[in-house]
Design a protein around this motif. Structure first.
Motif, short mmCIF file in Angstrom:
data_model
loop_
_atom_site.label_atom_id
_atom_site.label_comp_id
_atom_site.label_asym_id
_atom_site.label_seq_id
_atom_site.Cartn_x
_atom_site.Cartn_y
_atom_site.Cartn_z
N UNK A 96 0.84 -1.20 0.00
CA UNK A 96 0.00 0.00 0.00
C UNK A 96 0.87 1.25 0.00
N UNK A 97 1.94 1.23 0.78
CA UNK A 97 2.87 2.37 0.83
C UNK A 97 3.40 2.68 -0.56
N UNK A 98 3.80 1.66 -1.28
CA UNK A 98 4.33 1.84 -2.63
C UNK A 98 3.28 2.52 -3.52
N UNK A 99 2.05 2.05 -3.44
CA UNK A 99 0.96 2.63 -4.24
C UNK A 99 0.67 4.08 -3.84
N UNK A 100 0.73 4.35 -2.55
CA UNK A 100 0.51 5.72 -2.06
C UNK A 100 1.62 6.65 -2.54
N UNK A 101 2.86 6.19 -2.49
CA UNK A 101 3.98 7.01 -2.94
C UNK A 101 3.89 7.28 -4.44
N UNK A 102 3.45 6.29 -5.21
CA UNK A 102 3.25 6.50 -6.64
C UNK A 102 2.18 7.56 -6.89
N UNK A 103 1.09 7.50 -6.12
CA UNK A 103 0.00 8.49 -6.25
C UNK A 103 0.50 9.88 -5.87
N UNK A 104 1.29 9.98 -4.81
CA UNK A 104 1.83 11.27 -4.38
C UNK A 104 2.77 11.84 -5.43
N UNK A 105 3.58 10.97 -6.03
CA UNK A 105 4.52 11.39 -7.06
C UNK A 105 3.77 11.97 -8.27
N UNK A 106 2.69 11.30 -8.67
CA UNK A 106 1.89 11.78 -9.80
C UNK A 106 1.29 13.16 -9.54
N UNK A 107 1.00 13.43 -8.25
CA UNK A 107 0.40 14.72 -7.88
C UNK A 107 1.46 15.76 -7.51
N UNK A 108 2.71 15.35 -7.52
CA UNK A 108 3.79 16.27 -7.17
C UNK A 108 3.83 16.60 -5.68
N UNK A 109 3.35 15.69 -4.86
CA UNK A 109 3.32 15.91 -3.41
C UNK A 109 4.57 15.33 -2.75
N UNK A 110 5.08 16.07 -1.80
CA UNK A 110 6.23 15.60 -1.04
C UNK A 110 5.73 15.01 0.28
N UNK A 111 5.79 13.69 0.39
CA UNK A 111 5.31 13.01 1.58
C UNK A 111 6.30 11.93 1.99
N UNK A 112 6.23 11.58 3.26
CA UNK A 112 6.98 10.43 3.76
C UNK A 112 5.94 9.42 4.23
N UNK A 113 5.99 8.22 3.68
CA UNK A 113 5.03 7.19 4.05
C UNK A 113 5.80 5.91 4.32
N UNK A 114 5.55 5.32 5.48
CA UNK A 114 6.22 4.06 5.84
C UNK A 114 5.19 3.11 6.42
#
Length: 101
Positions: free
Chosen positions: A17-35
């Protein structure tokens, strides 16, 4: 930067799920840390994250952990089982970010 920690029984299923969330954040140009981590890591990471999301399989721990989180100005919520099961990282990311704001 928003920091999100996903908690489950062993941290294994949520890592996908983290991987999918990071991919979604990347597409939106969001800087997030998810673990993703196991539940036993909650207390020691309390000060490091803005929001804590539980995998549906450990939703029974929500009230207990949320009480501790609220004492520290944080929040614990359960990931929607349908979004979790279908690995909808974009929906889970949106859910988390709405809880932080």
């Amino acid at each position: 930067m928003k920091k999100i920690l996903l908690l489950c029984s062993a941290g294994m299923s949520t890592s996908i799920i983290v991987k999918k969330m990071l991919e979604a954040a990347d597409k939106k140009g969001l800087e997030v840390e998810i673990k993703a981590m196991g539940l036993e890591m909650f207390q020691e990471n309390l000060g490091n994250y803005d929001i804590f999301l539980l995998g549906p399989q450990v939703k029974f721990k929500r009230d207990e952990l949320n009480k501790i989180a609220q004492e520290n100005g944080k929040r614990v919520e359960v990931i929607n089982p349908m979004d979790y099961g279908m690995m909808k990282g974009d929906k889970i990311l949106e859910f988390a970010l709405n809880l932080i704001d």
